[in-house]
Motif scaffolding. Structure first.
Motif, PDB file in Angstrom:
ATOM      1  N   HIS A  20      27.815  33.439  44.550  1.00 53.64           N
ATOM      2  CA  HIS A  20      28.821  34.286  43.912  1.00 53.64           C
ATOM      3  C   HIS A  20      28.657  35.756  44.317  1.00 53.64           C
ATOM      4  O   HIS A  20      29.621  36.415  44.732  1.00 53.64           O
ATOM      5  N   SER A  21      27.433  36.271  44.195  1.00 54.79           N
ATOM      6  CA  SER A  21      27.226  37.696  44.491  1.00 54.79           C
ATOM      7  C   SER A  21      27.429  37.994  45.977  1.00 54.79           C
ATOM      8  O   SER A  21      28.018  39.018  46.337  1.00 54.79           O
ATOM      9  N   ARG A  23      29.361  36.308  48.078  1.00 51.38           N
ATOM     10  CA  ARG A  23      30.806  36.225  48.318  1.00 51.38           C
ATOM     11  C   ARG A  23      31.485  37.532  47.909  1.00 51.38           C
ATOM     12  O   ARG A  23      32.253  38.110  48.682  1.00 51.38           O
ATOM     13  N   CYS A  24      31.190  38.006  46.714  1.00 49.85           N
ATOM     14  CA  CYS A  24      31.838  39.224  46.212  1.00 49.85           C
ATOM     15  C   CYS A  24      31.558  40.428  47.103  1.00 49.85           C
ATOM     16  O   CYS A  24      32.477  41.177  47.450  1.00 49.85           O
ATOM     17  N   THR A  35      31.965  29.338  50.879  1.00 48.25           N
ATOM     18  CA  THR A  35      30.637  29.066  50.354  1.00 48.25           C
ATOM     19  C   THR A  35      30.390  27.562  50.305  1.00 48.25           C
ATOM     20  O   THR A  35      31.315  26.765  50.104  1.00 48.25           O
TER      21      THR A  35
END
Length: 129
Positions: A20-21, A23-24, A35
């Protein structure tokens, strides 16, 4: 950043928070991200849209990152790989160096990561010229 905006980058990690981090932060730089929770998911995506890079976790359940790298080569998927690990023991460093794969330790320092990806992109551009 020396590579084109909207570059596709694949990220493989079995930690949902890392996925998540990462990707962001990469998307905030203007790039596309796919991902994958493990190496099998990544390998199932080939052939498909060719990413500019694969960020590949070393320590995962099932296949580790170096094994996934080997299978990518078996598929003739000549995509640059950057190995990431939170467990940088000397054996992993040695095998990554032998395989010619850059290694970055977690927690990821994104300035370092983007700098390395830029160097890889410059090397790819030079080899295609």
């Amino acid at each position: 950043m020396p590579w084109a905006r909207e570059t596709l980058i694949d990220v493989v990690d079995d930690d949902p928070a890392i996925l998540h981090s990462t990707r962001c932060l990469i998307e905030c730089e203007g790039h596309r991200v796919e991902t994958f929770a493990d190496g099998s998911e990544l390998l199932a995506a080939f052939p498909g849209p060719r990413p500019a890079f694969v960020l590949l976790d070393q320590v995962m359940a099932g296949m580790d990152g170096l094994e996934v790298f080997g299978r990518l080569r078996d598929l003739d998927a000549h995509v640059p790989v950057v190995l990431i690990t939170g467990h940088p023991d000397p054996g992993i460093r040695t095998w990554a160096r032998i395989a010619g794969i850059p290694l970055i330790e977690k927690p990821l320092v994104f300035d370092t990561l983007f700098g390395l990806l830029g160097q890889e992109a410059a090397g790819i551009s030079a080899s295609r010229a």
